[in-house]
Design a protein around this motif. Structure first.
Motif, short mmCIF file in Angstrom:
data_model
loop_
_atom_site.label_atom_id
_atom_site.label_comp_id
_atom_site.label_asym_id
_atom_site.label_seq_id
_atom_site.Cartn_x
_atom_site.Cartn_y
_atom_site.Cartn_z
N MET A 1 7.59 16.90 -17.28
CA MET A 1 6.87 15.62 -17.24
C MET A 1 7.60 14.63 -16.35
N THR A 2 8.92 14.61 -16.46
CA THR A 2 9.72 13.64 -15.72
C THR A 2 9.96 14.07 -14.28
N TYR A 3 10.14 15.38 -14.09
CA TYR A 3 10.59 15.85 -12.78
C TYR A 3 9.59 16.70 -12.00
N GLY A 4 8.49 17.13 -12.66
CA GLY A 4 7.67 18.13 -11.97
C GLY A 4 6.20 17.84 -11.87
N VAL A 5 5.79 16.60 -12.15
CA VAL A 5 4.35 16.28 -12.11
C VAL A 5 4.11 15.18 -11.09
N ALA A 6 2.94 15.19 -10.48
CA ALA A 6 2.63 14.16 -9.47
C ALA A 6 2.81 12.76 -10.05
N ALA A 7 3.42 11.90 -9.22
CA ALA A 7 3.77 10.55 -9.69
C ALA A 7 2.54 9.70 -9.99
N TYR A 8 1.38 10.05 -9.39
CA TYR A 8 0.18 9.26 -9.66
C TYR A 8 -0.48 9.66 -10.99
N LYS A 9 0.08 10.69 -11.64
CA LYS A 9 -0.45 11.07 -12.97
C LYS A 9 0.36 10.39 -14.08
N VAL A 10 1.68 10.44 -13.94
CA VAL A 10 2.53 9.84 -14.97
C VAL A 10 3.79 9.28 -14.30
N SER A 11 4.11 8.04 -14.64
CA SER A 11 5.24 7.39 -13.96
C SER A 11 6.56 7.78 -14.63
N PRO A 12 7.67 7.74 -13.89
CA PRO A 12 8.98 8.01 -14.50
C PRO A 12 9.29 7.04 -15.63
N GLU A 13 8.80 5.79 -15.51
CA GLU A 13 9.06 4.79 -16.55
C GLU A 13 8.37 5.20 -17.86
N PHE A 14 7.13 5.67 -17.75
CA PHE A 14 6.44 6.09 -18.97
C PHE A 14 7.18 7.28 -19.60
N CYS A 15 7.63 8.21 -18.77
CA CYS A 15 8.34 9.40 -19.30
C CYS A 15 9.57 8.97 -20.10
N GLN A 16 10.30 7.98 -19.57
CA GLN A 16 11.49 7.50 -20.28
C GLN A 16 11.09 6.84 -21.60
N ASP A 17 10.03 6.02 -21.55
CA ASP A 17 9.55 5.36 -22.78
C ASP A 17 9.15 6.40 -23.83
N GLU A 18 8.53 7.48 -23.37
CA GLU A 18 8.08 8.51 -24.30
C GLU A 18 9.27 9.22 -24.96
N VAL A 19 10.28 9.53 -24.16
CA VAL A 19 11.49 10.16 -24.71
C VAL A 19 12.15 9.22 -25.73
N ASP A 20 12.25 7.94 -25.37
CA ASP A 20 12.86 6.96 -26.28
C ASP A 20 12.07 6.86 -27.58
N TYR A 21 10.75 6.91 -27.44
CA TYR A 21 9.90 6.80 -28.63
C TYR A 21 10.10 8.00 -29.55
N ILE A 22 10.15 9.18 -28.97
CA ILE A 22 10.31 10.40 -29.77
C ILE A 22 11.65 10.40 -30.50
N THR A 23 12.69 9.99 -29.78
CA THR A 23 14.03 10.03 -30.40
C THR A 23 14.28 8.85 -31.34
N SER A 24 13.39 7.84 -31.30
CA SER A 24 13.60 6.65 -32.14
C SER A 24 13.46 6.99 -33.63
N ILE A 25 12.95 8.17 -33.94
CA ILE A 25 12.86 8.57 -35.35
C ILE A 25 14.26 8.66 -35.98
N GLY A 26 15.25 8.89 -35.14
CA GLY A 26 16.63 9.03 -35.63
C GLY A 26 16.99 10.50 -35.83
N GLY A 27 18.29 10.75 -35.88
CA GLY A 27 18.74 12.12 -36.11
C GLY A 27 18.65 13.03 -34.90
N ILE A 28 18.33 12.43 -33.74
CA ILE A 28 18.27 13.23 -32.50
C ILE A 28 19.23 12.60 -31.49
N ASP A 29 20.23 13.38 -31.10
CA ASP A 29 21.19 12.89 -30.10
C ASP A 29 20.99 13.72 -28.84
N ILE A 30 20.72 13.04 -27.72
CA ILE A 30 20.58 13.80 -26.46
C ILE A 30 21.87 13.66 -25.66
#
Ligand code: SF4
Length: 448
Positions: free
Chosen positions: A175-204
């Motif tokens: 999603m972050t590195y392999g999809v056309a930029a006009y489909k999904v922005s790098p900023e959204f990808c980061q927000d999505e990762v942050d949202y998923i990990t915000s549950i807690g208990g996940i360390d990247i």
């Protein structure tokens, strides 16, 4: 002819790489669209979703103004429902089977509605899931792509602590590195990762690569179980003369550069040939055009009827001004002074069907020559065969083999997603991550 960067103005880059599927302008648009849904019994849209999102339910929740409930319905089945609403080829999944198609009317805009709820949840950081009390168990996940993130989130919800080891410096994988930029922005990808990990208990832990910075043995010793979501990512070689000439690049690297740099810094030719007709090939071709290439020609060895991309993707490439040569297979790349100048292709015809059921391309013996200054190879990706062999994982030409419990031949090591199936949609990887989490919970907790 020349390959160069900085072909367009800042404003042109912004326009060319803006959202190809814009959201609803007003909430009323979502309400009106959601009220069109017939809430079908045994809904085909849900059945066609690899993560089985309850589509009629989340649409009904939007119609009744329960956006939070709608987001929770989506995320319960697919924690990457936000990203999937932007990159899923819905024309061959949920929207493609919506009953409105049978009535010869526009299908429900399922992706747009899904985006409406999930973007709101991510932007407003809605906390929709609580972790169960700690189980005292810890799991290592390798790869912070869709499979790894989905697995980590499902485990975390069950009270398992997860450490994700990611070889890059951002999460999201394809999603972050392999999809056309006009489909999904790098900023959204980061927000999505942050949202998923915000549950807690996940360390990247970023910049940690399996086989270099961490070993399988360490992971097996330090964790109760391991999940491998390492994807695929090595571009398939064409194995023809001239492949090492300057101006010949692979689509994976081209798109990766585009996703990680300013658009003005990406080099593109005047006359670009893209070899392949899958989704990655389309993304490479359309983005070449959007970077300012004058001519982009896509080359495919079969006919339009056998193309692997969808009609919608092909239409997008057509709209962007790409042209197509069907029934042609690259034979040789010719250069001068080390730089590519021509692509020679064999003319093909269709023969007997192969194992995929599609008719095989057969060389007619004739050739065609195309003047080019850049060739982008998008003839598929291959798994990390060296890595899986080095780690002594049983595999079939690099694709990791699993038993019926989704475990590899290594004790306590599970896997899922592209590294097992060779490469499918993002939504398939999410489901594989969920399935991996269930298998791991069975293994570490003795769940049934
Ligand atoms: Fe609604 Fe179409 Fe799904 Fe029926 S198939 S529930 S109309 S989205």
């Amino acid at each position: 002819m020349a390959i160069q960067s900085n072909r367009l103005s800042t404003e042109e880059y912004v326009v060319n790489f803006s959202d190809v599927h814009p959201p609803f302008d007003h909430p009323e648009g979502a309400i009106i669209e959601s009220n069109r849904c017939l809430n079908c019994y045994d809904a085909p849209c849900t059945k066609s979703c690899p993560t089985s999102i309850d589509v009629p339910l989340f649409i009904k929740q939007i119609a009744s103004g329960n956006i939070k409930g709608s987001a929770k319905t989506i995320f319960t089945s697919n924690i990457m429902g936000g990203g999937c609403s932007k990159v899923c080829p819905v024309e061959k999944l949920c929207e493609g089977v919506c009953v409105y198609n049978l009535l010869e009317e526009e299908p429900i805009s399922i992706a747009k509605l899904q985006r409406y709820s999930t973007e709101k949840a991510i932007t407003e950081k809605w906390k929709l899931f609580e972790r169960k009390p700690s189980t005292g168990k810890k799991v290592a996940v390798v790869g912070a792509g869709p499979a790894g993130l989905a697995c980590a989130h499902a485990l975390s919800r069950e009270g398992v602590d997860v450490t994700i080891f990611e070889k890059d410096n951002k999460g999201g994988g394809l999603m972050t590195y392999g999809v056309a930029a006009y489909k999904v922005s790098p900023e959204f990808c980061q927000d999505e990762v942050d949202y998923i990990t915000s549950i807690g208990g996940i360390d990247i832990q970023y910049n940690k690569e399996l086989g270099k910075d961490i070993s399988m043995t360490e992971l097996q010793l330090d964790y109760d179980a391991v999940f491998l979501g390492i994807g695929v990512g090595i571009a398939r070689e064409l194995a023809i003369p001239g492949e090492s000439l300057s101006g010949v690049v692979d689509a994976i690297s081209f798109i990766y550069d585009l996703r990680t740099n300013d658009y003005s810094r990406i080099q593109v030719g005047d006359k670009v040939a893209v070899i392949g007709m899958g989704m990655t090939a389309i993304d490479a071709a359309t983005q070449s055009k959007r970077l300012g290439a004058k001519e982009v020609t896509m080359i495919y060895r079969r006919t339009e009827n056998e193309k692997p991309c969808t009609d919608v993707e092909l239409a997008l490439a057509r709209l962007d001004g790409c042209s197509f040569i069907w029934l042609a297979s690259p034979k040789e790349i010719v250069g001068e002074n080390g730089k590519v100048t021509k692509l020679i292709c064999s003319k093909m015809k269709l023969g007997e069907p192969d194992a995929s059921g599609r008719r095989s391309p057969v060389d007619t013996g004739e050739t065609i020559s195309i003047d080019v200054d850049m060739v982008i190879k998008a003839a598929g990706q291959i798994p990390f065969e060296d890595l899986v062999n080095e780690t002594k994982l049983e595999n079939k030409t690099g694709k990791i083999s699993l038993d019926i419990n989704r475990e590899t031949n290594l004790k306590g090591v599970f896997a899922g997603g592209d590294c097992v199936n060779g490469g499918k949609e993002v939504v398939d990887a999410v489901q594989a991550g969920k399935d991996g989490a269930v298998a791991i919970l069975n293994y570490i907790l003795g769940n049934t």
